[in-house]
Scaffold this motif. Structure first.
Motif, short mmCIF file in Angstrom:
data_model
loop_
_atom_site.label_atom_id
_atom_site.label_comp_id
_atom_site.label_asym_id
_atom_site.label_seq_id
_atom_site.Cartn_x
_atom_site.Cartn_y
_atom_site.Cartn_z
N UNK A 356 0.83 -1.09 0.11
CA UNK A 356 -0.13 -0.15 -0.14
C UNK A 356 0.81 1.32 0.03
N UNK A 357 0.78 2.06 -0.90
CA UNK A 357 1.41 3.28 -1.07
C UNK A 357 0.74 4.50 -0.36
N UNK A 358 1.23 4.98 0.52
CA UNK A 358 0.43 6.25 1.25
C UNK A 358 1.31 7.56 1.31
N UNK A 359 0.76 8.64 1.76
CA UNK A 359 1.61 9.83 1.47
C UNK A 359 2.09 10.20 2.86
N UNK A 360 3.33 10.43 2.92
CA UNK A 360 4.08 10.60 4.23
C UNK A 360 4.48 12.16 4.23
N UNK A 361 5.58 12.44 4.93
CA UNK A 361 5.90 13.93 5.12
C UNK A 361 6.44 14.44 3.95
N UNK A 362 6.16 15.66 3.72
CA UNK A 362 6.58 16.32 2.50
C UNK A 362 5.85 15.78 1.15
N UNK A 363 4.54 15.24 1.43
CA UNK A 363 3.94 14.68 0.31
C UNK A 363 4.86 13.58 -0.25
N UNK A 364 5.77 12.66 0.32
CA UNK A 364 6.55 11.77 -0.15
C UNK A 364 5.78 10.47 -0.36
N UNK A 365 6.00 9.46 -1.21
CA UNK A 365 5.37 8.57 -1.23
C UNK A 365 5.92 7.42 -0.14
N UNK A 366 5.18 6.83 0.54
CA UNK A 366 5.75 5.84 1.72
C UNK A 366 4.98 4.50 1.53
N UNK A 367 5.97 3.47 1.17
CA UNK A 367 5.44 2.12 1.17
C UNK A 367 5.22 1.43 2.47
N UNK A 368 3.94 0.86 2.33
CA UNK A 368 3.64 -0.03 3.65
C UNK A 368 3.24 -1.27 3.17
N UNK A 369 4.02 -2.39 3.80
CA UNK A 369 3.66 -3.60 3.23
C UNK A 369 2.92 -4.28 4.53
N UNK A 370 2.09 -5.33 3.63
CA UNK A 370 0.91 -5.94 4.54
C UNK A 370 1.27 -7.58 4.32
N UNK A 371 1.15 -8.26 5.60
CA UNK A 371 1.18 -9.64 5.67
C UNK A 371 -0.15 -10.04 5.44
N UNK A 372 -0.05 -11.49 5.44
CA UNK A 372 -1.72 -12.02 5.23
C UNK A 372 -2.25 -11.91 6.41
N UNK A 373 -1.83 -11.99 7.53
CA UNK A 373 -2.90 -11.77 8.89
C UNK A 373 -3.23 -10.36 9.01
N UNK A 374 -2.42 -9.52 8.42
CA UNK A 374 -3.11 -8.00 8.58
C UNK A 374 -4.10 -7.91 7.49
N UNK A 375 -3.99 -8.12 6.18
CA UNK A 375 -5.23 -7.93 5.21
C UNK A 375 -6.41 -8.83 5.47
N UNK A 376 -6.10 -10.07 6.09
CA UNK A 376 -7.40 -10.87 6.51
C UNK A 376 -8.04 -10.00 7.75
N UNK A 377 -7.43 -9.42 8.62
CA UNK A 377 -8.10 -8.82 9.68
C UNK A 377 -8.90 -7.32 9.07
N UNK A 378 -7.99 -6.72 8.35
CA UNK A 378 -8.77 -5.67 7.77
C UNK A 378 -9.72 -5.80 6.83
N UNK A 379 -9.63 -6.84 5.92
CA UNK A 379 -10.99 -7.32 5.28
C UNK A 379 -12.10 -7.75 5.97
N UNK A 380 -11.72 -8.48 7.00
CA UNK A 380 -12.74 -8.93 7.98
C UNK A 380 -13.57 -7.62 8.51
#
Length: 424
Positions: A356-380
Motif C-alpha cells: 500500500x502506497x501512502x502519503x508521508x511527510x512532505x508529500x513523499x510516497x511511503x510504502x507500507x507492506x501488509x502480511x496475510x494476517x494483516x489484510x485478512x483482519x482488515x478485510x474482515x
C-alpha cells in the motif's frame, strides 16, 4: 435578535456588559458565554446543553444535528468576523481552540485571521490541527508583545523595522530562559522548537500583510513590511535560530539510545499475532463497536511495528490507497525485467506481501507492506460491518480507520470521543 446583535457588538468592542438569558452567580468573562444556535440567547458554556434540551425554538426532527458547542461557536465566530478577512471554513479552525486569552487575541487581529485563512487554503482541511497550532503560537506571541506595548496592539503595529528588536525580545520571553546558557555561551532556550517555528510563521505573516498593503496601494506600509522581512532574513538566524538549534543539539549529547531486546520484540510480535486471531474470532461471533475497535488498534500497532513507520503515517492510510493496493500479483509486463534480477527468496516475499502506497511527510510516497494476517483482519472488518442507515457515500479521502468506524457505528457523523480516532 436585538440582544444577539448587541452582545456581538459588545464582544467585538471588548467593553460593556452582555445581556444573558440566565445570569451566573459569580462574575464570568465574556468568553465563557455562547449563543444558543436555536434561540440566539447567551448562556454560560457549561450550562448551554441544559437549556438546549428544553429550548422552544429547537427543531425536533433534526437527526443530523451537529454537536451543540460546535454549532454555538461557529455561530458566534461567523458573526464576530462577518466583515473581516475571515474566509470560508476558518471558523472551524477557531472552534477547535481552547477558549482563553490567546484565542481572544487571535480573533482581535485581522492579519492573524488572514494568515490562518491563507494557510488553510494552502494545506487543506486535512491539516486543521497544524493551522490551529500555528495560529496559537502566533497568538501567544501577540499576547507577549502586548505586554511590552498596549493591550489593543495588533501584528500590523509590530511588522515594522523599528519594532523588530521588540519582536525578538518577545520571542525570547516565551521560549527561552535568560539565566541559562549553552556550552558555547549562547542563550539557552527552554522551548527551542517554538522559537524556530515562530521564525517561519512570522515571515509568512509578514508576507500576508505585504500582500494586503499592495492591494490597498499603501506604499509606505509596504516598504515597512519589506524592510522587516529584510531584517528577518539577515538577523533572525544570529539572534534566535542558531541559539535554538544549539540547544536542540546539546540535548542530544550523552543521551542513551534505548534499543529493544530481541526477546522483547519476539514477545510483542507473538502477542499481536495471537490477539489478531482472538479478536477476529470474537468479531465474527459478536459484531459490535468494542470488538471492532480493539481489533483495529491491534492491527494498526502490528502494521506500524512491522513496517517501522511513524504512527501518524500508518494511521492516516486512505481508504482509496488500501482498496487500490498492490497485491501479491506484481508480475506486470513492465516489471518482468526487474523481477528476473530478484533472488528466489525475494520473489517468494513478493508473492506473500501486499503493498500500500501512502502519503508521508512532505508529500513523499511511503510504502507500507501488509502480511496475510494483516489484510485478512482488515478485510474482515470491512466485510462484517454493514451500513444501511444512511444514503451518503463515504468520501474516498477519509482514512481507512475512519471508514470502518463510520460503518460500524452506522452514521456518517460520529463522536470522536466514542471512536477514539482523530479527524483527518
Amino acid at each position: 435578535m436585538g440582544d444577539f446583535h448587541y452582545n456581538i457588538k459588545r464582544i467585538t468592542e471588548n467593553k460593556g456588559h452582555l445581556i444573558v438569558e440566565r445570569r451566573p452567580t459569580t462574575e464570568k468573562d465574556s468568553n465563557e458565554f455562547l449563543p444558543c444556535p436555536h434561540c440566539l440567547g447567551f448562556f454560560v458554556r457549561s450550562e448551554l446543553w441544559r437549556h438546549a434540551k428544553e429550548c422552544p425554538f429547537r427543531c425536533q426532527n433534526n437527526e443530523e444535528e451537529k454537536p451543540l458547542v460546535y454549532s454555538a461557536q461557529i455561530l458566534l465566530y461567523s458573526n464576530l468576523h462577518g466583515n473581516s478577512d475571515l474566509q470560508e471554513n476558518i471558523q472551524e479552525v477557531l472552534t477547535g481552540m481552547k477558549s482563553d486569552g490567546v484565542l481572544k487575541a487571535i480573533q482581535s487581529d485581522n492579519s492573524l485571521m488572514s494568515f490562518g485563512s491563507a494557510m488553510l487554503k494552502r494545506v487543506g482541511r486535512g491539516r486543521l490541527p497544524n493551522v490551529r497550532q500555528k495560529l496559537r503560537q502566533l497568538g501567544r506571541l501577540l499576547v507577549s508583545l502586548r505586554c511590552l506595548s498596549t493591550e489593543a496592539a495588533v501584528f500590523t503595529d509590530f511588522i515594522k523595522p523599528k519594532e523588530f528588536d521588540r519582536v525578538v525580545d518577545a520571542v525570547k520571553k516565551i521560549s527561552s530562559n535568560p539565566s541559562e546558557l549553552t556550552e558555547k555561551g549562547c542563550q539557552k532556550y527552554s522551548l527551542p522548537s517554538l522559537a524556530l517555528k515562530l521564525g517561519h510563521s512570522l515571515k509568512r505573516l509578514a508576507e500576508v500583510i505585504r500582500g494586503r498593503t499592495i492591494r490597498d496601494g499603501d506604499d509606505e506600509r509596504r516598504k515597512d513590511v519589506e524592510n522587516f522581512i529584510l531584517l528577518h532574513d539577515t538577523e533572525w538566524a544570529d539572534k534566535i535560530s542558531n541559539h535554538a538549534r544549539q540547544t536542540i543539539a546539546e540535548r542530544k549529547y550523552n543521551e542513551p539510545d534505548i534499543l529493544p531486546l530481541t526477546c522483547d520484540i519476539v514477545k510483542l510480535n507473538d502477542f499481536l499475532l495471537h490477539e489478531i486471531v482472538r479478536l477476529s474470532e470474537l468479531l465474527l461471533k459478536d459484531i459490535n463497536a468494542v470488538n471492532w475497535r480493539n481489533l483495529a488498534m491491534v492491527v494498526l500497532c502490528r502494521i506500524t511495528i512491522f513496517n517501522k513507520r511513524r504512527g501518524g503515517e500508518t494511521s492516516q492510510m486512505k481508504l482509496s490507497a488500501y482498496v487500490n493496493r498492490k497485491t501479491g500479483e506484481w508480475k506486470d509486463a513492465e516489471n518482468l525485467e526487474i523481477i528476473s534480477t530478484l533472488s528466489p527468496i525475494e520473489k517468494k516475499l513478493m508473492d506473500r506481501l501486499q503493498l500500500v502506497e501512502i502519503v508521508g511527510k512532505k508529500n513523499r510516497k511511503v510504502p507500507v507492506l501488509l502480511t496475510k494476517d494483516m489484510w485478512n483482519a482488515l478485510d474482515l472488518q470491512q466485510k462484517d460491518c454493514h451500513w444501511s442507515s444512511s444514503s451518503k457515500p463515504f468520501p474516498v479521502c477519509c482514512t481507512i480507520f475512519q471508514f470502518w468506524a463510520l460503518k460500524m457505528l452506522g452514521f456518517p457523523q460520529m463522536d470522536n470521543k466514542q471512536s477514539g480516532f482523530k479527524e483527518s
